[in-house]
Motif scaffolding. Structure first.
Motif, PDB file in Angstrom:
ATOM      1  N   ARG A   5      -7.291  13.499  -7.044  1.00 48.69           N
ATOM      2  CA  ARG A   5      -7.263  12.248  -7.796  1.00 48.69           C
ATOM      3  C   ARG A   5      -6.514  11.176  -7.009  1.00 48.69           C
ATOM      4  N   LEU A   6      -5.405  11.585  -6.372  1.00 48.94           N
ATOM      5  CA  LEU A   6      -4.623  10.654  -5.558  1.00 48.94           C
ATOM      6  C   LEU A   6      -5.462  10.133  -4.397  1.00 48.94           C
ATOM      7  N   LEU A   7      -6.168  11.062  -3.727  1.00 49.18           N
ATOM      8  CA  LEU A   7      -7.013  10.668  -2.604  1.00 49.18           C
ATOM      9  C   LEU A   7      -8.090   9.696  -3.064  1.00 49.18           C
ATOM     10  N   ALA A   8      -8.658   9.988  -4.241  1.00 47.05           N
ATOM     11  CA  ALA A   8      -9.703   9.101  -4.767  1.00 47.05           C
ATOM     12  C   ALA A   8      -9.140   7.706  -4.991  1.00 47.05           C
ATOM     13  N   ASP A   9      -7.931   7.635  -5.564  1.00 47.80           N
ATOM     14  CA  ASP A   9      -7.292   6.336  -5.802  1.00 47.80           C
ATOM     15  C   ASP A   9      -7.094   5.585  -4.496  1.00 47.80           C
ATOM     16  N   ILE A  10      -6.559   6.309  -3.483  1.00 45.60           N
ATOM     17  CA  ILE A  10      -6.285   5.678  -2.193  1.00 45.60           C
ATOM     18  C   ILE A  10      -7.594   5.220  -1.546  1.00 45.60           C
ATOM     19  N   ALA A  11      -8.576   6.124  -1.565  1.00 45.22           N
ATOM     20  CA  ALA A  11      -9.852   5.808  -0.933  1.00 45.22           C
ATOM     21  C   ALA A  11     -10.464   4.574  -1.571  1.00 45.22           C
ATOM     22  N   TYR A  12     -10.336   4.475  -2.872  1.00 43.88           N
ATOM     23  CA  TYR A  12     -10.914   3.347  -3.590  1.00 43.88           C
ATOM     24  C   TYR A  12     -10.307   2.039  -3.112  1.00 43.88           C
ATOM     25  N   VAL A  13      -8.980   2.051  -2.971  1.00 45.32           N
ATOM     26  CA  VAL A  13      -8.298   0.839  -2.525  1.00 45.32           C
ATOM     27  C   VAL A  13      -8.693   0.506  -1.090  1.00 45.32           C
ATOM     28  N   LEU A  14      -8.777   1.560  -0.258  1.00 49.01           N
ATOM     29  CA  LEU A  14      -9.113   1.325   1.151  1.00 49.01           C
ATOM     30  C   LEU A  14     -10.539   0.814   1.307  1.00 49.01           C
ATOM     31  N   MET A  57       0.830  -1.202   0.000  1.00 50.39           N
ATOM     32  CA  MET A  57       0.000   0.000   0.000  1.00 50.39           C
ATOM     33  C   MET A  57       0.871   1.261   0.000  1.00 50.39           C
ATOM     34  N   ILE A  58       1.878   1.267   0.927  1.00 50.52           N
ATOM     35  CA  ILE A  58       2.742   2.443   0.993  1.00 50.52           C
ATOM     36  C   ILE A  58       3.530   2.599  -0.298  1.00 50.52           C
ATOM     37  N   ARG A  59       3.935   1.455  -0.866  1.00 48.04           N
ATOM     38  CA  ARG A  59       4.677   1.498  -2.109  1.00 48.04           C
ATOM     39  C   ARG A  59       3.801   2.096  -3.221  1.00 48.04           C
ATOM     40  N   TYR A  60       2.554   1.683  -3.221  1.00 47.53           N
ATOM     41  CA  TYR A  60       1.611   2.154  -4.234  1.00 47.53           C
ATOM     42  C   TYR A  60       1.417   3.670  -4.133  1.00 47.53           C
ATOM     43  N   ILE A  61       1.206   4.130  -2.883  1.00 43.47           N
ATOM     44  CA  ILE A  61       0.977   5.563  -2.700  1.00 43.47           C
ATOM     45  C   ILE A  61       2.217   6.368  -3.072  1.00 43.47           C
ATOM     46  N   SER A  62       3.388   5.878  -2.648  1.00 46.21           N
ATOM     47  CA  SER A  62       4.590   6.662  -2.955  1.00 46.21           C
ATOM     48  C   SER A  62       4.855   6.682  -4.453  1.00 46.21           C
ATOM     49  N   LYS A  63       4.505   5.579  -5.124  1.00 48.29           N
ATOM     50  CA  LYS A  63       4.677   5.551  -6.575  1.00 48.29           C
ATOM     51  C   LYS A  63       3.767   6.598  -7.225  1.00 48.29           C
ATOM     52  N   LYS A  64       2.494   6.586  -6.806  1.00 47.35           N
ATOM     53  CA  LYS A  64       1.539   7.563  -7.339  1.00 47.35           C
ATOM     54  C   LYS A  64       2.017   8.977  -7.046  1.00 47.35           C
ATOM     55  N   PHE A  65       2.545   9.153  -5.835  1.00 50.19           N
ATOM     56  CA  PHE A  65       2.994  10.476  -5.422  1.00 50.19           C
ATOM     57  C   PHE A  65       4.160  10.937  -6.296  1.00 50.19           C
ATOM     58  N   ALA A  66       5.070  10.020  -6.566  1.00 49.53           N
ATOM     59  CA  ALA A  66       6.218  10.358  -7.411  1.00 49.53           C
ATOM     60  C   ALA A  66       5.745  10.791  -8.793  1.00 49.53           C
ATOM     61  N   PHE A  67       4.756  10.064  -9.322  1.00 41.66           N
ATOM     62  CA  PHE A  67       4.232  10.441 -10.630  1.00 41.66           C
ATOM     63  C   PHE A  67       3.611  11.823 -10.608  1.00 41.66           C
ATOM     64  N   MET A  68       2.955  12.109  -9.501  1.00 44.44           N
ATOM     65  CA  MET A  68       2.321  13.415  -9.355  1.00 44.44           C
ATOM     66  C   MET A  68       3.364  14.515  -9.443  1.00 44.44           C
ATOM     67  N   ILE A  69       4.493  14.295  -8.730  1.00 40.87           N
ATOM     68  CA  ILE A  69       5.556  15.298  -8.736  1.00 40.87           C
ATOM     69  C   ILE A  69       6.114  15.458 -10.151  1.00 40.87           C
ATOM     70  N   ILE A  70       6.318  14.331 -10.846  1.00 39.87           N
ATOM     71  CA  ILE A  70       6.855  14.416 -12.216  1.00 39.87           C
ATOM     72  C   ILE A  70       5.883  15.191 -13.108  1.00 39.87           C
ATOM     73  N   SER A  71       4.600  14.854 -13.003  1.00 36.22           N
ATOM     74  CA  SER A  71       3.599  15.551 -13.819  1.00 36.22           C
ATOM     75  C   SER A  71       3.623  17.044 -13.534  1.00 36.22           C
ATOM     76  N   LEU A  72       3.711  17.359 -12.264  1.00 37.92           N
ATOM     77  CA  LEU A  72       3.698  18.759 -11.860  1.00 37.92           C
ATOM     78  C   LEU A  72       4.916  19.483 -12.431  1.00 37.92           C
ATOM     79  N   PHE A  73       6.063  18.794 -12.342  1.00 34.10           N
ATOM     80  CA  PHE A  73       7.297  19.376 -12.864  1.00 34.10           C
ATOM     81  C   PHE A  73       7.164  19.631 -14.366  1.00 34.10           C
ATOM     82  N   CYS A  74       6.628  18.645 -15.082  1.00 35.28           N
ATOM     83  CA  CYS A  74       6.438  18.815 -16.533  1.00 35.28           C
ATOM     84  C   CYS A  74       5.518  20.002 -16.801  1.00 35.28           C
ATOM     85  N   LEU A  75       4.440  20.073 -16.036  1.00 33.75           N
ATOM     86  CA  LEU A  75       3.463  21.135 -16.250  1.00 33.75           C
ATOM     87  C   LEU A  75       4.099  22.505 -16.021  1.00 33.75           C
ATOM     88  N   VAL A  76       4.839  22.636 -14.913  1.00 40.04           N
ATOM     89  CA  VAL A  76       5.462  23.923 -14.603  1.00 40.04           C
ATOM     90  C   VAL A  76       6.451  24.307 -15.697  1.00 40.04           C
TER      91      VAL A  76
END
Lengths: 311, 311
Positions: free
Chosen positions: B288-297, B1-20
């Motif tokens: 979106r991240l929260l929705a993903d996590i909530a869904y799994v939980l 679970m923690i691995r999944y969240i951190s992976k999603k989080f890392a993607f979020m940061i990459i997306s954000l970086f690309c966007l900026v």
């Protein structure tokens, strides 16, 4: 003795065994339908979806023909007759520059339908190629392409559109380009899922065994079999593209005057809504009607393709 | 679970970086500068202004400075609103958008659920058709039509509400309805389709055969199980609220963030565009991240190791 039931007349004769004719045992008595015939039949019996289809046809016909056969045109100002209520001469009234709203509404329909269809087709084109390759090759290729799509997908769609409009001149082309940048991802994922399901089927393996290349297998064998979900996604992409165009034009970021668009017409009309409500009514009504038609038709198509809903 | 969240989080940061990065490049690619005025300014003043905002440095240095400040949550100073920090503008205007957004999310979930439940309980009866027609209409009437319509009927004709502004609690009613109609429709359809499935499940039959009252079955057993897809809808809901608020705030003259965003785009106010884009992107990605996590939980049937979690 006959028993009447609620579900209609059931007669004992209906349950008599058919004659056993040797050599004819495998014959199927019911009319055989191909998958497409079955889908068409179910679509045709869905009243709401057919209503949607008819509305679509009528709106398209009017959008194409009405501006051609009207005595007025969409850009001539007539400053004596501004803000006229609907009349025999101007069926939908006129706007603050005296332009005929009937013609402008249908010119706006042209813009909306054009954007909807072109954006939908671009999504279809990119989505099929990207999703097809992603789904067929799988493994590392899939992983990499999926990551790229995910990163792009995480960037909010509206932000991309608005940012692009900062750079490029507001025009129809800009809107379509902006919508296509992230619009194809959904389609690609649908295609990917379908291809992954289909690629291990016997006909694909047979084609591979006969020496067909991956591109031939994907585009000649797999995509045609995945056409159902693809078509449904396409019909549901169109209304969202129409909405986005209206949305951007409404904010002044879309097509520019004197070109008419439902979004700009609503924006103009809202300002003087208390005095001249018809100026906002007609574009708003036809925008909603068109979106309604595409939505119910898309829903009907999805139901028709879904064998679980067969009754 | 923690691995999944951190992976999603890392993607979020990459997306954000690309966007900026993309935003930064796009904005500097535009000809014209936010400092250009209608009046001719002397060269010295122009130079001083550029130096003040750091526009005289090479692009790559500007980018470095911006990134460095961004890590410290410093979004810079607006170039058009005199000496106002971007984060101040955002926090001042966002409180209006936030209140409206919360009102809209709550309304959508409650009304959507009620409509969906009614439709599922009276499946294939009058009430089902009625609520689904309401849902399709809600989905087809875009917010830019809904808002003026409500304004005209309820504020101008009947005078039950104020036409614009956000001063009393009553003023929230119209913008909230206009902002929620699409989400209500979406949630209603979602709840209906899951609930019809759930109502046919074995545990519902057990509850019925135990002699449990109809409303208790729906409330205690069916609804809980039907709420699952709504959780995943959270990400979409947020996006919808944000997109919608841009239009609603314009029509109802609410000084929220959406209004500033459009304004900043037409003003070419670089720091403000960047700031609001990043802000919106972060909100959307987190939801979106929260929705993903909530869904799994929420749903134990979903196992993360099995590949992608529902989109």
């Amino acid at each position: 003795m006959q028993t009447e039931t609620k579900t209609g007349a059931l007669h004992p004769e209906m349950f008599k065994p058919t004659d056993r004719i040797p050599g004819n045992l495998e014959k199927i008595e019911r009319n055989r339908l191909t998958a497409w015939q079955d889908i068409r039949l179910r679509l045709l019996s869905n009243k709401l979806a057919m209503t949607g289809l008819w509305i679509m046809v009528v709106v398209i016909l009017f959008a194409v023909l009405a501006p051609l056969f009207s005595a007025n045109n969409h850009f001539t100002n007539d400053l004596v007759n501004t803000n006229q209520a609907p009349s025999v001469k101007h069926w939908f009234g006129t706007d603050d520059l005296g332009r005929d709203l009937y013609v402008r509404t249908w010119k706006g329909a042209q813009v909306s339908l054009f954007v909807g269809v072109v954006a939908g087709l671009i999504d279809l084109f990119i989505g099929i190629i990207y999703g097809g390759i992603m789904g067929y090759y799988g493994g590392k290729v899939d992983e990499f392409m999926n990551r790229f799509a995910e990163i792009l997908y995480a960037i909010p769609y509206l932000l991309v559109v608005i940012l692009l409009l900062v750079v490029m001149e507001p025009s129809l082309l800009t809107i379509i380009v902006a919508m296509s940048i992230t619009g194809w991802i959904n389609m690609a994922w649908i295609v990917r899922g379908q291809i992954m399901q289909l690629k291990n089927q016997e006909y694909a393996l047979a084609s591979k065994a006969l020496g067909a290349g991956p591109m031939r297998i994907i585009f000649r064998h797999l995509i045609p079999n995945a056409m159902g979900p693809i078509l449904v996604t396409l019909t549901l992409t169109v209304p969202s593209a129409i909405f986005t165009e209206a949305f951007l034009s409404f904010l002044g970021l879309g097509v520019q005057s004197p070109v008419a668009s439902w979004g700009t017409m609503i924006n103009d009309g809202v300002k003087s809504m208390t005095l001249y409500p018809w100026r906002v009514f007609f574009p708003a009504f036809f925008l909603s009607l068109t979106m309604f038609a595409f939505n119910v038709f898309g829903d009907g198509l999805r139901d028709a393709f879904d064998p679980k809903l067969k009754s | 679970m923690i691995r999944y969240i951190s992976k999603k989080f890392a993607f979020m940061i990459i997306s954000l970086f690309c966007l900026v990065t993309a935003t930064f490049i796009l904005m500097n690619a535009v000809p014209g500068s936010p400092l250009q005025k209608e009046k001719a300014t002397s060269e010295q003043i122009q130079k001083n202004l550029e130096a003040y905002y750091g526009l005289d440095k090479p692009l790559i240095t500007q980018y470095g400075i911006y990134m460095k400040n961004l890590v410290h949550f410093d979004l810079g100073i607006s170039m058009k609103k005199k000496f106002q920090a971007v984060d101040k503008i955002i926090s001042d205007s966002f409180k209006y958008s936030l209140k409206l957004g919360i009102a809209s999310v709550i309304t959508s979930v409650i009304v959507g659920c009620i409509l969906g439940i009614i439709a599922a309980m009276y499946h294939r009866k009058m009430l089902d058709n009625l609520s689904m027609i309401i849902a399709v209409i809600g989905l087809s009437i875009p917010s830019l039509v809904m808002a003026p319509m409500l304004q005209y009927l309820l504020a101008v004709k009947i005078r039950a509400f104020e036409v614009a502004g956000l001063n009393g609690p009553l003023d929230y009613v119209l913008p909230t309805i206009a902002l929620s109609s699409a989400s209500i429709a979406f949630i209603a359809r979602l709840i209906r389709s899951t609930m019809i499935e759930v109502l046919n499940a074995d545990f519902i039959k057990t509850a019925k055969s135990k002699g449990l009252a109809g409303h208790l079955i729906v409330w205690r057993h069916a609804l809980r199980n039907s709420m699952l897809p709504v959780v995943t809808f959270l990400g979409f809901l947020m996006a919808n609220v944000i997109t919608g608020s841009v239009i609603i705030e314009k029509i109802f003259a609410i000084p929220g963030l959406g209004k500033f965003f459009v304004q900043s785009v037409s003003d070419r106010d670089y720091p403000l565009i960047m700031g609001i884009t990043i802000f919106y992107a972060v909100i959307l990605m987190i939801s979106r991240l929260l929705a993903d996590i909530a869904y799994v939980l929420v749903d134990p049937r979903i196992r993360i190791s099995g590949g992608k979690v529902g989109k």
